[in-house]
Design a protein around this motif. Sequence first.
Motif, PDB file in Angstrom:
ATOM      1  N   VAL A  85      69.580  27.090  -7.662  1.00  0.00           N
ATOM      2  CA  VAL A  85      70.343  27.308  -6.425  1.00  0.00           C
ATOM      3  C   VAL A  85      71.840  27.247  -6.712  1.00  0.00           C
ATOM      4  CG1 VAL A  85      70.932  26.306  -4.167  1.00  0.00           C
ATOM      5  CG2 VAL A  85      68.528  26.596  -4.827  1.00  0.00           C
ATOM      6  N   ALA A  86      72.271  26.274  -7.508  1.00  0.00           N
ATOM      7  CA  ALA A  86      73.698  26.156  -7.835  1.00  0.00           C
ATOM      8  C   ALA A  86      74.211  27.435  -8.495  1.00  0.00           C
ATOM      9  CB  ALA A  86      73.942  24.950  -8.728  1.00  0.00           C
ATOM     10  N   ASN A  87      73.429  28.002  -9.409  1.00  0.00           N
ATOM     11  CA  ASN A  87      73.837  29.259 -10.049  1.00  0.00           C
ATOM     12  C   ASN A  87      73.930  30.394  -9.040  1.00  0.00           C
ATOM     13  OD1 ASN A  87      74.138  28.201 -12.586  1.00  0.00           O
ATOM     14  ND2 ASN A  87      72.177  28.938 -13.347  1.00  0.00           N
ATOM     15  N   ALA A  88      72.956  30.482  -8.147  1.00  0.00           N
ATOM     16  CA  ALA A  88      72.977  31.543  -7.139  1.00  0.00           C
ATOM     17  C   ALA A  88      74.167  31.371  -6.189  1.00  0.00           C
ATOM     18  CB  ALA A  88      71.663  31.548  -6.355  1.00  0.00           C
TER      19      ALA A  88
ATOM     20  N   SER B 118      72.960  34.843   1.775  1.00  0.00           N
ATOM     21  CA  SER B 118      71.692  34.114   1.718  1.00  0.00           C
ATOM     22  C   SER B 118      71.056  34.225   0.335  1.00  0.00           C
ATOM     23  CB  SER B 118      70.726  34.628   2.784  1.00  0.00           C
ATOM     24  OG  SER B 118      70.373  35.968   2.519  1.00  0.00           O
ATOM     25  N   ILE B 119      70.160  33.287   0.084  1.00  0.00           N
ATOM     26  CA  ILE B 119      69.323  33.275  -1.109  1.00  0.00           C
ATOM     27  C   ILE B 119      67.897  32.993  -0.643  1.00  0.00           C
ATOM     28  CG2 ILE B 119      71.152  32.544  -2.688  1.00  0.00           C
ATOM     29  CD1 ILE B 119      70.006  29.687  -2.505  1.00  0.00           C
ATOM     30  N   ARG B 120      66.946  33.252  -1.494  1.00  0.00           N
ATOM     31  CA  ARG B 120      65.545  32.970  -1.154  1.00  0.00           C
ATOM     32  C   ARG B 120      64.964  32.066  -2.221  1.00  0.00           C
ATOM     33  NH1 ARG B 120      62.361  33.557   3.035  1.00  0.00           N
ATOM     34  NH2 ARG B 120      60.170  33.908   2.611  1.00  0.00           N
TER      35      ARG B 120
ATOM     36  N   ASP C 189      68.502  36.246  -5.482  1.00  0.00           N
ATOM     37  CA  ASP C 189      69.826  36.456  -4.910  1.00  0.00           C
ATOM     38  C   ASP C 189      70.213  37.916  -5.063  1.00  0.00           C
ATOM     39  OD1 ASP C 189      71.386  36.926  -7.385  1.00  0.00           O
ATOM     40  OD2 ASP C 189      71.028  34.807  -7.786  1.00  0.00           O
ATOM     41  N   PHE C 190      71.340  38.284  -4.485  1.00  0.00           N
ATOM     42  CA  PHE C 190      71.768  39.673  -4.437  1.00  0.00           C
ATOM     43  C   PHE C 190      72.797  40.014  -5.511  1.00  0.00           C
ATOM     44  CE2 PHE C 190      70.093  38.813  -0.238  1.00  0.00           C
ATOM     45  CZ  PHE C 190      69.268  39.907  -0.046  1.00  0.00           C
ATOM     46  N   SER C 191      72.749  39.344  -6.630  1.00  0.00           N
ATOM     47  CA  SER C 191      73.629  39.655  -7.744  1.00  0.00           C
ATOM     48  C   SER C 191      72.801  40.225  -8.879  1.00  0.00           C
ATOM     49  CB  SER C 191      74.360  38.400  -8.226  1.00  0.00           C
ATOM     50  OG  SER C 191      75.048  38.660  -9.426  1.00  0.00           O
TER      51      SER C 191
ATOM     52  N   TRP D 117      68.059  45.311  -5.837  1.00  0.00           N
ATOM     53  CA  TRP D 117      68.994  44.619  -4.952  1.00  0.00           C
ATOM     54  C   TRP D 117      69.620  43.382  -5.589  1.00  0.00           C
ATOM     55  CZ3 TRP D 117      66.626  40.025  -4.916  1.00  0.00           C
ATOM     56  CH2 TRP D 117      65.235  40.005  -4.997  1.00  0.00           C
ATOM     57  N   GLY D 118      69.133  42.949  -6.752  1.00  0.00           N
ATOM     58  CA  GLY D 118      69.643  41.729  -7.379  1.00  0.00           C
ATOM     59  C   GLY D 118      68.696  41.226  -8.444  1.00  0.00           C
ATOM     60  N   LYS D 119      68.336  39.945  -8.347  1.00  0.00           N
ATOM     61  CA  LYS D 119      67.458  39.357  -9.361  1.00  0.00           C
ATOM     62  C   LYS D 119      66.708  38.159  -8.793  1.00  0.00           C
ATOM     63  CE  LYS D 119      70.952  36.244 -11.195  1.00  0.00           C
ATOM     64  NZ  LYS D 119      71.968  36.602 -10.209  1.00  0.00           N
ATOM     65  N   ILE D 120      65.683  37.770  -9.536  1.00  0.00           N
ATOM     66  CA  ILE D 120      64.949  36.531  -9.280  1.00  0.00           C
ATOM     67  C   ILE D 120      64.995  35.739 -10.572  1.00  0.00           C
ATOM     68  CG2 ILE D 120      62.721  35.498  -8.695  1.00  0.00           C
ATOM     69  CD1 ILE D 120      62.039  38.246  -7.348  1.00  0.00           C
ATOM     70  N   VAL D 121      65.425  34.499 -10.497  1.00  0.00           N
ATOM     71  CA  VAL D 121      65.405  33.601 -11.650  1.00  0.00           C
ATOM     72  C   VAL D 121      64.288  32.601 -11.388  1.00  0.00           C
ATOM     73  CG1 VAL D 121      66.729  32.022 -13.099  1.00  0.00           C
ATOM     74  CG2 VAL D 121      67.901  33.900 -11.922  1.00  0.00           C
ATOM     75  N   TRP D 122      63.386  32.456 -12.343  1.00  0.00           N
ATOM     76  CA  TRP D 122      62.200  31.617 -12.146  1.00  0.00           C
ATOM     77  C   TRP D 122      62.037  30.637 -13.305  1.00  0.00           C
ATOM     78  CZ3 TRP D 122      58.799  31.962 -16.128  1.00  0.00           C
ATOM     79  CH2 TRP D 122      58.876  33.101 -16.923  1.00  0.00           C
ATOM     80  N   ALA D 123      61.291  29.570 -13.011  1.00  0.00           N
ATOM     81  CA  ALA D 123      60.934  28.587 -14.035  1.00  0.00           C
ATOM     82  C   ALA D 123      59.536  28.075 -13.732  1.00  0.00           C
ATOM     83  CB  ALA D 123      61.927  27.437 -14.038  1.00  0.00           C
ATOM     84  N   ASP D 124      58.710  27.979 -14.768  1.00  0.00           N
ATOM     85  CA  ASP D 124      57.354  27.449 -14.641  1.00  0.00           C
ATOM     86  C   ASP D 124      57.331  26.000 -15.137  1.00  0.00           C
ATOM     87  OD1 ASP D 124      56.380  29.814 -13.671  1.00  0.00           O
ATOM     88  OD2 ASP D 124      55.559  30.493 -15.591  1.00  0.00           O
TER      89      ASP D 124
END
Length: 138
Positions: free
Chosen positions: A58-61, A69-71, A88-90, A126-133
């Motif tokens: 979240v901090a990075n977004a 907004s972010i999701r 996010d939209f970046s 539209w941007g990217k999704i950053v994920w962690a498992d």
Amino acid sequence: MPQPTTRARPTGHPGYSETLPRAPKSAATARRLVRTACAAWGLHGTAESGALVVSELVANAVRHARRQSIRVVVERTAPRTVRVAVADFSRMLPKLCTPKDDEEGGRGLALVAELAADWGTKERPWGKIVWADLEGRV
């Protein structure tokens, strides 16, 4: 301003998601979402690592994204695996870096990489999704 809602999805991977303002205070809401999901799934040992990881994402977004907004998405992708993700939209992809000792920032993704079994990005038009498992105990 309407209050954000949290709901379990009835189909697919069980999950929780919430659209939040692109603001530092959203990290606290994201941490609660991760803790709630982990508790519901009985993966209590994953909750605190997941809360820390989602805070960094979240901090990075908040710092790098566009729009307001972010999701945040929390999914149980396997019996012992929780995926936390921030969309996010970046289109700027995050980079793992090694900051100098006197630099205040730049350690977030190193922390994510240390705590997560795996992490990455998914580019979107539209941007990217950053994920962690995160691997937990059932």
